[in-house]
Scaffold this motif. Structure first.
Motif, PDB file in Angstrom:
ATOM      1  N   TYR A 144       0.728  -1.149  -0.119  1.00 38.48           N
ATOM      2  CA  TYR A 144       0.067   0.050   0.029  1.00 38.48           C
ATOM      3  C   TYR A 144       0.837   1.271   0.013  1.00 38.48           C
ATOM      4  N   HIS A 145       0.283   2.579  -0.592  1.00 40.07           N
ATOM      5  CA  HIS A 145       0.859   3.615  -0.316  1.00 40.07           C
ATOM      6  C   HIS A 145       0.862   4.107   1.167  1.00 40.07           C
TER       7      HIS A 145
ATOM      8  N   GLU B  53       7.036   3.935   1.913  1.00 35.85           N
ATOM      9  CA  GLU B  53       7.408   3.609   0.397  1.00 35.85           C
ATOM     10  C   GLU B  53       8.769   3.774   0.106  1.00 35.85           C
TER      11      GLU B  53
ATOM     12  N   PHE C 201       2.672  -0.056  -5.751  1.00 35.18           N
ATOM     13  CA  PHE C 201       1.691   0.563  -4.716  1.00 35.18           C
ATOM     14  C   PHE C 201       0.514   0.948  -4.998  1.00 35.18           C
TER      15      PHE C 201
ATOM     16  N   ASP D 139      -3.906   2.023  -3.071  1.00 35.69           N
ATOM     17  CA  ASP D 139      -4.497   2.234  -2.124  1.00 35.69           C
ATOM     18  C   ASP D 139      -4.741   1.222  -0.993  1.00 35.69           C
TER      19      ASP D 139
END
Length: 149
Positions: free
Chosen positions: A33-34, A38, A49, A51
């Motif tokens: 995920y974001h 990161e 990546f 949401d």
């Protein structure tokens, strides 16, 4: 061998970082995920990546297409995940494509399986638990070889 590592960005990523030495010598990529982490992920391997899926059916539907694109592009030999729900689209698509899968139940799961663990158990090639007492909550596919963390 190319290994895809699929995990959420919080504690599951932290647990994954603790077993990274086990992937030495292999080509890796991450799907996660974001988040504020990161840069940490990118230091380990190329990464994709998206949401957070959470419990949204719509986001899970979109994640299936995202995962499909990654699997077709990367063509991994195996997928490994310590959780969470981000593993679902990857592991079910991997089953269709004949990609081997390994799910390692989170270290914090001592007596019962996570929802993700319950949902991937029927289709994974390897299902590992990190506590011997968790075996009672699983079927015969589950294995305990000691804590991996």
């Amino acid at each position: 061998m190319k290994i895809g590592i699929v995990c959420s960005h919080g504690g599951h990523f932290t647990e994954t970082m603790q077993i990274m030495d086990g992937f030495a010598g292999h080509e890796l990529f991450f799907a996660t995920y974001h988040s504020a982490r990161e840069a940490d992920v990118r230091r380990c391997a190329p990464a994709y990546f998206t949401d957070n899926i959470g419990t949204s059916v719509w986001r899970m539907f979109k994640a299936c297409f995202w995962a499909l694109g990654i699997l077709l592009r990367e063509r991994p030999s195996v997928l490994v995940s310590l959780g969470a729900e981000i593993a679902l689209p990857f592991f079910y698509l991997a089953k269709i494509f004949g990609i081997k899968t390994i799910f390692i139940e989170s270290w914090c799961r001592v007596e019962n399986l996570s929802l993700t663990g319950k949902l991937v158990y029927p289709i994974v090639d390897e299902f590992w638990v990190q506590w011997p007492q968790l075996l009672h909550a699983c079927g015969p596919k589950a294995k305990y070889h000691g804590a991996v963390l």
